[in-house]
Write a protein that holds these residues in place. Structure first.
Motif, mmCIF file in Angstrom:
data_model
loop_
_atom_site.group_PDB
_atom_site.id
_atom_site.type_symbol
_atom_site.label_atom_id
_atom_site.label_comp_id
_atom_site.label_asym_id
_atom_site.label_seq_id
_atom_site.Cartn_x
_atom_site.Cartn_y
_atom_site.Cartn_z
ATOM 1 N N VAL A 228 104.002 -21.215 35.656
ATOM 2 C CA VAL A 228 104.003 -20.925 34.224
ATOM 3 C C VAL A 228 103.189 -22.022 33.550
ATOM 4 C CG1 VAL A 228 105.406 -20.477 32.184
ATOM 5 C CG2 VAL A 228 106.282 -19.890 34.460
ATOM 6 N N VAL A 229 102.092 -21.633 32.939
ATOM 7 C CA VAL A 229 101.146 -22.607 32.400
ATOM 8 C C VAL A 229 101.558 -23.084 31.014
ATOM 9 C CG1 VAL A 229 98.745 -22.954 31.674
ATOM 10 C CG2 VAL A 229 99.256 -21.679 33.768
ATOM 11 N N GLU A 230 101.906 -22.147 30.155
ATOM 12 C CA GLU A 230 102.304 -22.481 28.783
ATOM 13 C C GLU A 230 103.102 -21.293 28.259
ATOM 14 O OE1 GLU A 230 99.903 -25.014 25.523
ATOM 15 O OE2 GLU A 230 99.231 -22.930 25.642
ATOM 16 N N ALA A 231 104.253 -21.549 27.669
ATOM 17 C CA ALA A 231 105.109 -20.446 27.237
ATOM 18 C C ALA A 231 106.075 -20.918 26.168
ATOM 19 C CB ALA A 231 105.893 -19.882 28.424
ATOM 20 N N THR A 232 106.357 -20.042 25.219
ATOM 21 C CA THR A 232 107.367 -20.332 24.213
ATOM 22 C C THR A 232 108.754 -20.102 24.807
ATOM 23 O OG1 THR A 232 107.409 -18.060 23.371
ATOM 24 C CG2 THR A 232 105.789 -19.559 22.404
ATOM 25 N N GLU A 233 109.774 -20.435 24.041
ATOM 26 C CA GLU A 233 111.148 -20.292 24.530
ATOM 27 C C GLU A 233 111.550 -18.831 24.729
ATOM 28 O OE1 GLU A 233 113.891 -23.831 22.998
ATOM 29 O OE2 GLU A 233 112.704 -22.960 21.368
ATOM 30 N N LYS A 234 110.853 -17.908 24.050
ATOM 31 C CA LYS A 234 111.171 -16.488 24.188
ATOM 32 C C LYS A 234 110.005 -15.709 24.778
ATOM 33 C CE LYS A 234 114.541 -16.442 20.411
ATOM 34 N NZ LYS A 234 114.963 -15.794 19.136
ATOM 35 N N SER A 235 109.154 -16.390 25.494
ATOM 36 C CA SER A 235 107.967 -15.755 26.079
ATOM 37 C C SER A 235 108.347 -14.762 27.163
ATOM 38 C CB SER A 235 107.049 -16.833 26.666
ATOM 39 O OG SER A 235 106.003 -16.251 27.413
ATOM 40 N N GLY A 236 107.562 -13.687 27.272
ATOM 41 C CA GLY A 236 107.739 -12.747 28.374
ATOM 42 C C GLY A 236 107.495 -13.388 29.722
ATOM 43 N N SER A 237 106.798 -14.521 29.734
ATOM 44 C CA SER A 237 106.549 -15.223 30.989
ATOM 45 C C SER A 237 107.838 -15.718 31.625
ATOM 46 C CB SER A 237 105.617 -16.422 30.753
ATOM 47 O OG SER A 237 104.401 -16.002 30.180
ATOM 48 N N LEU A 238 108.871 -15.935 30.805
ATOM 49 C CA LEU A 238 110.147 -16.391 31.355
ATOM 50 C C LEU A 238 110.822 -15.277 32.149
ATOM 51 C CD1 LEU A 238 111.573 -18.593 28.464
ATOM 52 C CD2 LEU A 238 109.895 -19.138 30.237
ATOM 53 N N VAL A 239 110.459 -14.021 31.855
ATOM 54 C CA VAL A 239 110.936 -12.908 32.677
ATOM 55 C C VAL A 239 110.359 -13.033 34.081
ATOM 56 C CG1 VAL A 239 110.933 -10.396 32.975
ATOM 57 C CG2 VAL A 239 111.201 -11.389 30.686
#
Length: 374
Positions: A228-239
């Motif tokens: 994960v390169v960069e993501a907000t606290e509610k980013s879809g990347s956390l899925v």
């Protein structure tokens, strides 16, 4: 079973990836073993196709796919019996039944790493995505992502531009360009050496919100690890991060400033146990247990890290230490740069690591050294 038979299984009503995988694990004979294990509506549909295919809706799906396959080169239908089927997918509880593929199947060879992140990266996030994707590609790794805006697209473009490999897993039909702004990237992935498009949806299927989480499980499922390169606290990347952990794959995250909203998701992942990454070597060291089976036998490794255009985050300077320069009085960053003799970028990176360690903090007027962890 051949491609046509797997297509039939994929179209059976009342099934789905999870139920199909459970039945396929029993290795039933075709077609009688399948008929015995199917729910009634699926068994009825299969019986109709076996007896009178011309009357079966399943045949329409077969005809549609085979027409697509024959319309252009480099089009494929992957399934469990296909020689190019990625065996890592078989470890998922719900692997795709079939995958429509367009491009270079050799992209499936060798180790793969998923790279995901925000659709609105900062300039630092974009730079990190490019640098990590480029070096990983140079070392023989394939970059897997979802062709989304932001980090996904940046990483995939960088991998292809360096002459490496990249796979995009789509949340729509393989011939549907989504997002439309990535028309050129879609074309690259489907035509250049090392590029490949994959989808578990038939050609012509439009993108829908429900498709993207399922797409993400294939992105992480193809890969030995996810960065994960960069993501907000509610980013879809956390899925994707959660899926990687559920699939027993390694999870990596790049640190960012506490004051960067786009980095807070990564900091949250690191706090929860994701491996903090400062350099590509941090990733490769964690994946050594996969070495014999998946890593390149002769990777194109660049030995001298100093020659790489890649951000390497160091905790402290070896001689003129940033930490020792700070005290209780706030020190502006330009004064730090002059005192220690480093660039602004390097100073910011060192301050970030010290901040993450609880050794420094930013206050009005500059940075201060903390006397105890906070």
């Amino acid at each position: 079973m051949d491609a046509k038979e797997w297509l039939v299984v994929n179209e059976l009503p009342g099934m789905g990836a999870l139920r199909t995988a459970a039945l396929a694990a029993k290795q039933p004979q075709w077609p009688h073993g399948w008929l015995a294990g199917l729910p009634s509506n699926a068994a009825s549909a299969l019986r109709l196709w076996l007896a009178q295919p011309e009357r079966s809706p399943l045949q329409q799906a077969i005809d549609h796919t085979f027409a697509w396959l024959e319309a252009a080169p480099n089009r494929h239908l992957l399934h469990r019996n296909h020689p190019a089927w990625p065996e890592l997918l078989d470890q998922l509880p719900d692997p795709p039944v079939v995958l429509w593929a367009q491009g270079d199947l050799s992209a499936l060879d060798g180790p793969k790493l998923a790279m995901v992140g925000t659709r609105r990266p900062t300039s630092e996030g974009s730079g990190n995505a490019q640098a990590f994707a480029r070096e990983l590609a140079n070392r023989g790794w394939c970059i897997v992502s979802g062709m989304a805006l932001g980090v996904d697209g940046v990483a995939q473009r960088a991998a292809l531009a360096s002459g490496g490999r990249s796979i995009a897993v789509l949340g729509c039909g393989i011939d549907v360009i989504y997002p439309p702004r990535h028309r050129d990237l879609h074309e690259q992935l489907s035509t250049v050496a090392g590029g490949l498009l994959l989808s578990e949806h038939p050609p012509g299927t439009v993108a829908r919100p429900a498709f993207f989480p399922r797409r993400n499980r294939v992105v992480t499922g193809l890969s030995l690890g996810t960065l994960v390169v960069e993501a907000t606290e509610k980013s879809g990347s956390l899925v994707s991060a959660r899926l990687a952990l559920e699939q027993d794959r390694e999870l990596f995250a790049l640190p960012g400033s506490l004051h960067n909203v786009q980095a807070r998701g990564c900091l949250q992942l690191i706090r929860s146990g994701a491996t903090l990454v400062r350099h590509v070597d941090d990733i490769l060291e964690e994946l050594q247990h996969w070495a014999e089976r998946y890593m390149p036998t002769s990777p194109s490794v660049i030995a001298d890290n100093a020659s790489l255009d890649l951000p390497i985050i160091d905790n402290e300077a070896p001689k003129d230490d940033v930490l020792s320069t700070l005290g209780a009085t706030p020190t502006p960053i330009d004064v730090l740069v002059q005192s220690v003799g480093i660039t602004v970028s390097e100073c910011q990176q060192r301050l970030l690591m010290l901040e993450l360690d609880g050794k420094v903090a930013q206050q009005a007027g500059g940075w201060v050294r903390l006397t105890r962890p906070w």
